[in-house]
Design a protein around this motif. Structure first.
Motif, PDB file in Angstrom:
ATOM      1  N   ILE A 109       0.840  -1.209   0.000  1.00 53.57           N
ATOM      2  CA  ILE A 109       0.000   0.000   0.000  1.00 53.57           C
ATOM      3  C   ILE A 109       0.867   1.250   0.000  1.00 53.57           C
ATOM      4  CG2 ILE A 109      -1.771   1.284   1.270  1.00 53.57           C
ATOM      5  CD1 ILE A 109      -2.684  -1.532   2.346  1.00 53.57           C
ATOM      6  N   GLN A 110       0.631   2.104  -0.983  1.00 53.95           N
ATOM      7  CA  GLN A 110       1.410   3.327  -1.130  1.00 53.95           C
ATOM      8  C   GLN A 110       0.734   4.497  -0.412  1.00 53.95           C
ATOM      9  OE1 GLN A 110       1.567   4.868  -5.148  1.00 53.95           O
ATOM     10  NE2 GLN A 110       3.680   5.523  -4.823  1.00 53.95           N
ATOM     11  N   SER A 111      -0.571   4.638  -0.636  1.00 57.07           N
ATOM     12  CA  SER A 111      -1.261   5.754   0.023  1.00 57.07           C
ATOM     13  C   SER A 111      -2.730   5.460   0.255  1.00 57.07           C
ATOM     14  CB  SER A 111      -1.111   7.033  -0.804  1.00 57.07           C
ATOM     15  OG  SER A 111      -1.701   6.844  -2.062  1.00 57.07           O
ATOM     16  N   ILE A 112      -3.297   6.257   1.128  1.00 60.10           N
ATOM     17  CA  ILE A 112      -4.706   6.062   1.532  1.00 60.10           C
ATOM     18  C   ILE A 112      -5.410   7.399   1.424  1.00 60.10           C
ATOM     19  CG2 ILE A 112      -6.195   5.499   3.529  1.00 60.10           C
ATOM     20  CD1 ILE A 112      -2.895   4.259   4.049  1.00 60.10           C
ATOM     21  N   LYS A 113      -6.562   7.402   0.766  1.00 59.12           N
ATOM     22  CA  LYS A 113      -7.375   8.617   0.731  1.00 59.12           C
ATOM     23  C   LYS A 113      -8.644   8.327   1.516  1.00 59.12           C
ATOM     24  CE  LYS A 113      -6.145   9.615  -4.087  1.00 59.12           C
ATOM     25  NZ  LYS A 113      -5.450  10.909  -4.148  1.00 59.12           N
ATOM     26  N   GLU A 164       1.861  -1.313  -6.846  1.00 63.43           N
ATOM     27  CA  GLU A 164       1.674  -2.103  -8.073  1.00 63.43           C
ATOM     28  C   GLU A 164       0.634  -1.457  -8.980  1.00 63.43           C
ATOM     29  OE1 GLU A 164       1.881  -3.223  -5.045  1.00 63.43           O
ATOM     30  OE2 GLU A 164       3.535  -4.637  -5.026  1.00 63.43           O
ATOM     31  N   GLU A 165       0.197  -0.271  -8.593  1.00 62.20           N
ATOM     32  CA  GLU A 165      -0.690   0.563  -9.400  1.00 62.20           C
ATOM     33  C   GLU A 165      -2.103   0.039  -9.535  1.00 62.20           C
ATOM     34  OE1 GLU A 165       1.614   1.536 -12.939  1.00 62.20           O
ATOM     35  OE2 GLU A 165       2.498   3.171 -11.757  1.00 62.20           O
ATOM     36  N   TYR A 166      -2.684  -0.222  -8.385  1.00 60.15           N
ATOM     37  CA  TYR A 166      -4.108  -0.552  -8.318  1.00 60.15           C
ATOM     38  C   TYR A 166      -4.796   0.335  -7.285  1.00 60.15           C
ATOM     39  CZ  TYR A 166      -4.133  -4.755 -11.181  1.00 60.15           C
ATOM     40  OH  TYR A 166      -4.090  -5.626 -12.231  1.00 60.15           O
ATOM     41  N   TYR A 167      -6.070   0.611  -7.532  1.00 56.71           N
ATOM     42  CA  TYR A 167      -6.924   1.255  -6.530  1.00 56.71           C
ATOM     43  C   TYR A 167      -7.791   0.195  -5.882  1.00 56.71           C
ATOM     44  CZ  TYR A 167      -6.650   5.595  -9.306  1.00 56.71           C
ATOM     45  OH  TYR A 167      -6.261   6.700  -9.995  1.00 56.71           O
ATOM     46  N   LEU A 168      -8.054   0.357  -4.604  1.00 54.72           N
ATOM     47  CA  LEU A 168      -9.139  -0.381  -3.955  1.00 54.72           C
ATOM     48  C   LEU A 168     -10.080   0.672  -3.386  1.00 54.72           C
ATOM     49  CD1 LEU A 168     -10.597  -2.844  -2.749  1.00 54.72           C
ATOM     50  CD2 LEU A 168      -9.054  -2.703  -0.800  1.00 54.72           C
ATOM     51  N   LYS A 169     -11.333   0.641  -3.841  1.00 55.48           N
ATOM     52  CA  LYS A 169     -12.285   1.668  -3.423  1.00 55.48           C
ATOM     53  C   LYS A 169     -13.397   1.062  -2.585  1.00 55.48           C
ATOM     54  CE  LYS A 169     -11.696   4.443  -7.569  1.00 55.48           C
ATOM     55  NZ  LYS A 169     -12.399   5.241  -8.570  1.00 55.48           N
ATOM     56  N   PHE A 170     -13.707   1.672  -1.478  1.00 57.19           N
ATOM     57  CA  PHE A 170     -14.870   1.262  -0.681  1.00 57.19           C
ATOM     58  C   PHE A 170     -15.975   2.265  -0.956  1.00 57.19           C
ATOM     59  CE2 PHE A 170     -17.660   0.781   2.933  1.00 57.19           C
ATOM     60  CZ  PHE A 170     -17.629  -0.583   3.202  1.00 57.19           C
ATOM     61  N   ILE A 171     -17.051   1.768  -1.564  1.00 53.86           N
ATOM     62  CA  ILE A 171     -18.167   2.628  -1.973  1.00 53.86           C
ATOM     63  C   ILE A 171     -19.416   2.147  -1.250  1.00 53.86           C
ATOM     64  CG2 ILE A 171     -19.599   3.315  -3.980  1.00 53.86           C
ATOM     65  CD1 ILE A 171     -17.004   2.640  -5.669  1.00 53.86           C
ATOM     66  N   ASP A 172     -20.143   3.045  -0.628  1.00 56.85           N
ATOM     67  CA  ASP A 172     -21.303   2.596   0.158  1.00 56.85           C
ATOM     68  C   ASP A 172     -22.336   3.718   0.298  1.00 56.85           C
ATOM     69  OD1 ASP A 172     -23.070   1.400   1.869  1.00 56.85           O
ATOM     70  OD2 ASP A 172     -21.660   1.177   3.535  1.00 56.85           O
ATOM     71  N   VAL A 203     -11.932  -2.917  -7.347  1.00 56.99           N
ATOM     72  CA  VAL A 203     -10.500  -2.846  -7.666  1.00 56.99           C
ATOM     73  C   VAL A 203     -10.353  -2.355  -9.100  1.00 56.99           C
ATOM     74  CG1 VAL A 203      -8.377  -4.183  -7.914  1.00 56.99           C
ATOM     75  CG2 VAL A 203      -9.993  -4.765  -6.097  1.00 56.99           C
ATOM     76  N   GLN A 204      -9.475  -1.355  -9.287  1.00 54.93           N
ATOM     77  CA  GLN A 204      -9.247  -0.829 -10.642  1.00 54.93           C
ATOM     78  C   GLN A 204      -7.757  -0.619 -10.854  1.00 54.93           C
ATOM     79  OE1 GLN A 204     -11.548   2.780 -10.555  1.00 54.93           O
ATOM     80  NE2 GLN A 204     -13.359   1.796 -11.414  1.00 54.93           N
ATOM     81  N   PRO A 205      -7.255  -0.895 -12.065  1.00 56.46           N
ATOM     82  CA  PRO A 205      -5.857  -0.567 -12.327  1.00 56.46           C
ATOM     83  C   PRO A 205      -5.676   0.944 -12.382  1.00 56.46           C
ATOM     84  CG  PRO A 205      -6.905  -1.538 -14.263  1.00 56.46           C
ATOM     85  CD  PRO A 205      -7.938  -1.506 -13.196  1.00 56.46           C
ATOM     86  N   LEU A 206      -4.492   1.385 -11.985  1.00 54.24           N
ATOM     87  CA  LEU A 206      -4.232   2.820 -11.864  1.00 54.24           C
ATOM     88  C   LEU A 206      -4.174   3.541 -13.212  1.00 54.24           C
ATOM     89  CD1 LEU A 206      -3.589   4.585  -9.340  1.00 54.24           C
ATOM     90  CD2 LEU A 206      -1.191   4.198  -9.783  1.00 54.24           C
TER      91      LEU A 206
END
Ligand code: ZN
Length: 287
Positions: free
Chosen positions: A23-27, A103-111, A82-85
């Protein structure tokens, strides 16, 4: 609400794409869902490597290499995408947390409805939500299915002995058995020909065994079909599941019972309310 099969499919999707990534960063886009999102999340996750994803009941556990585990619950309407960057980052509507990996992926929590949970705990300690949870309905190894079915039947036979509540409500209790919700309980009771209005203590060992077999059959079929997509549920790549096409009773009030038709009987699916939730059943097939 996503139940065991849907959560299992999301977990498999996460495991296949993100295991081993760092994990590189967290928004963080808001501070609370059903509960507050822990303040320590950024510190705990930053520069950690994801070593595994595990499902327990309806929870997804993301294990890190630094002694922490993140717990996700999808609530009523949560999605983990999950989406590629290489797609330009754009915050989606109702996106509350985003992880970006080296590794250039996003993981998004949408709710949208925000009943979901994001929490953090020490891997060696059990999270408080998992402590008193009942056993999993599926064997961890499919080859052990029959042996596990027998063990689970022994366990439930003892548990039901002084349970006067309706079997339907007892099966929804996550402290008794984990991961089941309204859809799969209605379908499993129909398949095992047990009325949702039976008292749990009235079930014989043979009936419990047959019920467990039905629960396992339904859950495995649902996983194979990609889960049931109602409203918000999607896989980590945004695709939908199709098990809703195979429902026999759930949401089918007033339609002819397909089992009855095969026996040249004509009877319609009924709907009753138990503990404030709809139960769908055939009063000819289910006794
Ligand atoms: Zn019927």
């Amino acid at each position: 609400m996503p139940e065991l099969p849907e959560v299992e499919i999301v977990k498999r999707g996460l495991k296949n794409t993100l295991t081993g990534q760092k994990i590189q960063s967290i928004k963080r886009h808001r501070h609370n869902l059903r509960h507050n999102i822990p303040i320590a999340l950024e510190t705990a996750l930053g520069n950690s490597r994801i070593i595994n994803f595990v499902r327990r009941g309806k929870y997804i556990l993301m294990e890190l290499d630094n002694q922490f585990t993140v717990l996700f619950h999808l609530g009523m309407s949560g999605k983990l995408i999950v989406q590629p960057l290489n797609t330009r980052y754009e915050k989606q509507i109702h996106e509350h947390l985003t992880l970006i990996t080296y590794e250039e992926y996003y993981l998004k929590f949408i709710d949208p409805r925000r009943f979901g949970i994001i929490d953090l705990f020490l891997t060696k300690k059990k999270h408080k939500l998992l402590i008193n949870m009942g056993p999993e309905p599926l064997a961890s190894d499919e080859k052990q299915s029959e042996k596990y079915c027998k063990e689970l039947s022994d366990y439930l036979f003892k548990k039901f002995k002084n349970k006067k509540q309706f079997i339907k409500n007892v099966l929804l209790d996550q402290h008794i058995i984990a991961g089941l919700g309204n859809i799969y309980v209605c379908e499993a009771l129909f398949l095992s020909k047990i009325s949702p209005f039976r008292r749990a203590l009235s079930l014989s060992f043979e009936e419990i065994y047959s019920l467990i077999q039905s629960i396992q059959t339904i859950l495995l079929q649902a996983i194979k079909a990609g889960g049931s997509s109602m409203r918000d549920y999607v896989h980590v790549n945004g695709k939908r599941g199709y098990f809703q096409m195979q429902w026999n009773v759930y949401g089918k009030e007033g339609e002819y019972c397909t089992f009855c038709l095969k026996l040249n009987n004509i009877n319609k699916i009924k709907r009753g309310i138990q503990a404030g939730r709809s139960s769908f059943y055939c009063d000819l097939c289910q006794k």
